[in-house]
Design an enzyme around this catalytic site. Structure first.
Site, PDB file in Angstrom:
ATOM      1  N   LYS A  52       0.830  -1.211   0.000  1.00 49.34           N
ATOM      2  CA  LYS A  52       0.000   0.000   0.000  1.00 49.34           C
ATOM      3  C   LYS A  52       0.862   1.258   0.000  1.00 49.34           C
ATOM      4  CE  LYS A  52      -3.635  -2.316   2.633  1.00 49.34           C
ATOM      5  NZ  LYS A  52      -4.310  -2.382   3.942  1.00 49.34           N
ATOM      6  N   SER A  68      -0.530   0.649   6.178  1.00 49.70           N
ATOM      7  CA  SER A  68      -0.755  -0.207   7.337  1.00 49.70           C
ATOM      8  C   SER A  68      -1.767  -1.284   7.000  1.00 49.70           C
ATOM      9  CB  SER A  68      -1.251   0.635   8.524  1.00 49.70           C
ATOM     10  OG  SER A  68      -1.335  -0.145   9.692  1.00 49.70           O
ATOM     11  N   ASP A  69      -1.671  -2.400   7.706  1.00 49.78           N
ATOM     12  CA  ASP A  69      -2.630  -3.480   7.527  1.00 49.78           C
ATOM     13  C   ASP A  69      -2.755  -4.244   8.845  1.00 49.78           C
ATOM     14  OD1 ASP A  69      -4.162  -4.734   5.126  1.00 49.78           O
ATOM     15  OD2 ASP A  69      -3.501  -6.421   6.350  1.00 49.78           O
ATOM     16  N   THR A  70      -3.945  -4.758   9.101  1.00 52.05           N
ATOM     17  CA  THR A  70      -4.222  -5.497  10.335  1.00 52.05           C
ATOM     18  C   THR A  70      -4.874  -6.825   9.999  1.00 52.05           C
ATOM     19  OG1 THR A  70      -4.547  -3.423  11.546  1.00 52.05           O
ATOM     20  CG2 THR A  70      -5.462  -5.420  12.553  1.00 52.05           C
ATOM     21  N   GLY A 105       0.700  -4.279  10.847  1.00 53.73           N
ATOM     22  CA  GLY A 105       1.959  -3.935  10.203  1.00 53.73           C
ATOM     23  C   GLY A 105       1.935  -2.507   9.714  1.00 53.73           C
TER      24      GLY A 105
END
Length: 190
Positions: A52, A68-70, A105
């Site tokens: 991203k 960011s990613d969850t 992250g």
């Protein structure tokens, strides 16, 4: 001062960065998220965050871009966003009375460098009755959230305790992120 861009349309990440008094613009990444097979959850979230951030940074190479990613992981399974009510119910039944891990992250991309990091937080759910699950699904909250719940909303009633960073469960490990941004010249506006 270098411009700072959030490569996410997440209202929660936006709110967290605003809470930290940071000035930023938002440009949602349009990259197709591709995850390599066999990665651990902490590798998955960093890889997705980086995809991203790089996508948006490629259009704004003078900026510092945050991606960011969850994900929610229970045992060896990564639980993404539910496709429908049936999937949301299955995820909530799986998490009921158990401890799962939430991984968030973060990737920061700039001309100078690209870094990634992650935060892992363990979350324990109360045992959930059928009524609890149905009521939560009726709220509409589960459908745009990894693991079918949001700790910052009505879903808080599902959570018995957490071990780790609350904000990482919401969607961004705020304290660590602010420290990393400050090292790179992005400071809270006070």
């Amino acid at each position: 001062m270098k411009s700072f861009i959030l490569a996410s349309g997440s209202p929660r990440r936006k709110e967290l960065l605003q809470q930290a008094h940071l000035s930023f613009s938002i440009e949602t990444s349009t990259v197709e998220e591709i995850v390599e097979e066999g990665l651990k959850p902490e590798e998955v979230v960093q890889q997705l965050a980086l995809q991203k951030a790089k996508d948006v940074w490629s259009k704004h190479p003078q900026a510092l871009v945050l991606g960011s990613d969850t994900v929610v992981a229970y045992q060896s399974d990564i639980l993404g966003k539910p496709a429908d009510e049936k999937e949301a119910k299955a995820m909530l039944e799986t998490l009921s009375g158990n401890i799962h891990s939430v991984y968030t992250g973060v990737a920061l991309c700039s001309q100078e460098e690209t870094i990634t990091f992650y935060e892992k937080t363990d979350v324990e759910f109360y045992p959930l009755s059928e009524e609890d699950i149905e009521m939560y699904i009726r709220s509409g909250e589960p459908f745009d959230k990894a693991g079918s719940y949001g700790i910052q909303g009505f879903g808080a009633f599902l959570v018995k305790r957490i071990i780790g960073d609350y904000f990482a469960v919401v969607g961004l490990p705020l304290a660590k992120t602010v420290r990393e941004l400050r090292k790179r010249g992005i400071h809270p506006n006070m």
